[in-house]
Design a protein around this motif. Structure first.
Motif, mmCIF file in Angstrom:
data_model
loop_
_atom_site.group_PDB
_atom_site.id
_atom_site.type_symbol
_atom_site.label_atom_id
_atom_site.label_comp_id
_atom_site.label_asym_id
_atom_site.label_seq_id
_atom_site.Cartn_x
_atom_site.Cartn_y
_atom_site.Cartn_z
ATOM 1 N N VAL A 1 4.375 1.869 -0.623
ATOM 2 C CA VAL A 1 2.927 2.107 -0.602
ATOM 3 C C VAL A 1 2.200 0.777 -0.502
ATOM 4 O O VAL A 1 2.349 -0.100 -1.360
ATOM 5 C CB VAL A 1 2.473 2.862 -1.866
ATOM 6 N N LEU A 2 1.393 0.635 0.561
ATOM 7 C CA LEU A 2 0.546 -0.534 0.760
ATOM 8 C C LEU A 2 -0.867 -0.052 1.049
ATOM 9 O O LEU A 2 -1.067 0.798 1.924
ATOM 10 C CB LEU A 2 1.047 -1.382 1.929
ATOM 11 N N ALA A 3 -1.850 -0.596 0.339
ATOM 12 C CA ALA A 3 -3.234 -0.157 0.500
ATOM 13 C C ALA A 3 -4.051 -1.205 1.244
ATOM 14 O O ALA A 3 -4.066 -2.386 0.862
ATOM 15 C CB ALA A 3 -3.869 0.132 -0.854
ATOM 16 N N ALA A 4 -4.716 -0.769 2.296
ATOM 17 C CA ALA A 4 -5.596 -1.647 3.063
ATOM 18 C C ALA A 4 -6.959 -1.730 2.393
ATOM 19 O O ALA A 4 -7.460 -0.749 1.833
ATOM 20 C CB ALA A 4 -5.755 -1.118 4.485
ATOM 21 N N ALA A 5 -7.574 -2.897 2.474
ATOM 22 C CA ALA A 5 -8.890 -3.082 1.871
ATOM 23 C C ALA A 5 -9.998 -2.441 2.693
ATOM 24 O O ALA A 5 -11.065 -2.131 2.160
ATOM 25 C CB ALA A 5 -9.174 -4.569 1.682
ATOM 26 N N THR A 6 -9.756 -2.234 3.998
ATOM 27 C CA THR A 6 -10.781 -1.679 4.877
ATOM 28 C C THR A 6 -10.180 -0.645 5.819
ATOM 29 O O THR A 6 -8.985 -0.672 6.110
ATOM 30 C CB THR A 6 -11.438 -2.786 5.726
ATOM 31 N N ARG A 7 -11.024 0.229 6.318
ATOM 32 C CA ARG A 7 -10.579 1.208 7.317
ATOM 33 C C ARG A 7 -10.181 0.503 8.614
ATOM 34 O O ARG A 7 -9.245 0.943 9.302
ATOM 35 C CB ARG A 7 -11.698 2.230 7.590
ATOM 36 N N ALA A 8 -10.863 -0.582 8.945
ATOM 37 C CA ALA A 8 -10.530 -1.315 10.166
ATOM 38 C C ALA A 8 -9.117 -1.884 10.091
ATOM 39 O O ALA A 8 -8.384 -1.883 11.085
ATOM 40 C CB ALA A 8 -11.541 -2.437 10.389
ATOM 41 N N ARG A 9 -8.710 -2.361 8.899
ATOM 42 C CA ARG A 9 -7.347 -2.882 8.750
ATOM 43 C C ARG A 9 -6.331 -1.756 8.973
ATOM 44 O O ARG A 9 -5.310 -1.945 9.634
ATOM 45 C CB ARG A 9 -7.192 -3.480 7.350
ATOM 46 N N LEU A 10 -6.606 -0.585 8.421
ATOM 47 C CA LEU A 10 -5.695 0.546 8.597
ATOM 48 C C LEU A 10 -5.619 0.960 10.063
ATOM 49 O O LEU A 10 -4.547 1.324 10.566
ATOM 50 C CB LEU A 10 -6.153 1.725 7.740
ATOM 51 N N ALA A 11 -6.736 0.915 10.759
ATOM 52 C CA ALA A 11 -6.782 1.359 12.155
ATOM 53 C C ALA A 11 -6.019 0.421 13.082
ATOM 54 O O ALA A 11 -5.525 0.845 14.131
ATOM 55 C CB ALA A 11 -8.234 1.477 12.615
ATOM 56 N N ASP A 12 -5.897 -0.831 12.693
ATOM 57 C CA ASP A 12 -5.271 -1.836 13.559
ATOM 58 C C ASP A 12 -3.790 -1.939 13.208
ATOM 59 O O ASP A 12 -3.375 -2.766 12.389
ATOM 60 C CB ASP A 12 -5.972 -3.184 13.377
ATOM 61 N N LEU A 13 -2.981 -1.089 13.827
ATOM 62 C CA LEU A 13 -1.560 -1.027 13.502
ATOM 63 C C LEU A 13 -0.741 -1.344 14.752
ATOM 64 O O LEU A 13 -0.662 -0.533 15.678
ATOM 65 C CB LEU A 13 -1.203 0.357 12.958
ATOM 66 N N ALA A 14 -0.177 -2.531 14.789
ATOM 67 C CA ALA A 14 0.694 -2.944 15.895
ATOM 68 C C ALA A 14 1.772 -3.815 15.283
ATOM 69 O O ALA A 14 1.597 -5.012 15.107
ATOM 70 C CB ALA A 14 -0.101 -3.703 16.958
#
Length: 291
Positions: free
Chosen positions: A174-187
């Protein structure tokens, strides 16, 4: 199963959505009696879904559910996994269409999983109850490697959610992103993350972002299954429910909503229910037939 044997009937359902183009699709074989491990893996590989479920009717009638108890196994295109939530939901919907809603029991490699199926208007909803969960720490070096493979700076993590490995039938980091933009940027680096996950015996990486007190957005890289990303992950949702309870991030009695698949164009909705005094986690969602 030989080359001259009848091919198994495979039905296709999606889980955690009431429309065929949402949620996570799974293949379901309702009677896998004639299949061995290599047969099941071949069927899963041909389907190409993140997982498929293979059921065998069980004569034991666990939990008093005679005639509604099944041995369940789950295969990705590359390997068997001990438990899969979305394929459990898909299989339960398939069974409900044939034997009616009600209680089912799935005996899995991870343990016994009770399943409840209800008809709500024109929608079939399934609730599975996980095996007993647990939470483990992750070594600093392994966390550093996971973030490097994801290309996520440590500063982009939400400090309120400490990185941990959570289990509720399968192991997930489990890793939690601080922002929705960080979660959206998955490469991410597929091979590098896959190698780490094999070493730590992880099924997926559960990436989350908290929108409100009880609403989360999640994504699940799944390179060990031969899939870049899982569209809706019931086993990881159960593990996450145990995780947030472990750290007091939600009340002891809580109902959480997890949105997954939006970034893939396959939106799904998972409901995670926690009950005070009961360590097991309930995961619910709709399901429907694809073909």
């Amino acid at each position: 199963m030989t080359t001259n044997a009848p091919q198994p009937e495979v039905v296709r359902y999606t889980a955690f959505s009431d429309t065929p183009d949402g949620g996570n699709p799974a293949g379901v074989v309702l009677d896998a009696t004639a299949l061995d491990d290599s047969d099941m893996l071949a069927v899963a590989a041909e389907l190409g879904y993140s997982e498929s479920a293979f059921l065998t009717p069980s004569p034991e009638g666990l939990g008093g559910q005679e005639g509604r108890t099944y041995n369940a196994r789950y295969f990705s295109p590359k390997a068997e996994v001990p438990f899969c939530g979305h394929a459990t939901v898909a299989a339960a919907v398939a069974l409900a269409e044939r034997i009616g809603p009600g209680e089912l029991v799935f005996s899995t490699r991870a343990g016994v999983v009770p399943v409840e199926v209800a008809q709500e208007g024109g929608t079939i909803r399934v609730t599975l109850t996980s095996v007993e969960p647990h939470i483990e720490e992750i070594a600093d070096a392994d966390l550093t490697e996971a973030l490097a493979a994801l290309d996520w700076p440590a500063a982009d993590l939400d400090p309120a959610f400490p990185p941990r490995i959570a289990f509720a039938g399968a192991r997930h980091l489990v890793l939690a992103a601080a922002t929705r933009a960080r979660l959206a940027d998955l490469a991410y680096d597929f091979a590098r993350l896959e190698a780490l996950m094999h070493r730590l015996d992880l099924t997926t990486i559960q990436l989350v972002w908290r929108e409100t007190a009880t609403v989360f957005h999640v994504r699940d890289p799944f390179p060990v299954g031969g899939v870049v990303e899982d569209p809706a992950t019931g086993a990881a949702a159960a593990a996450f429910g145990a995780y947030v309870r472990e750290f007091g991030l939600v009340p002891a009695d809580a109902e959480l909503t997890l949105h997954q698949g939006e970034d893939l164009g396959r939106p799904g909705r998972l409901t995670v229910t926690l009950r005070a005094g009961d360590p097991r986690v309930r995961v619910s969602g709709a399901g429907t037939r694809i073909s």
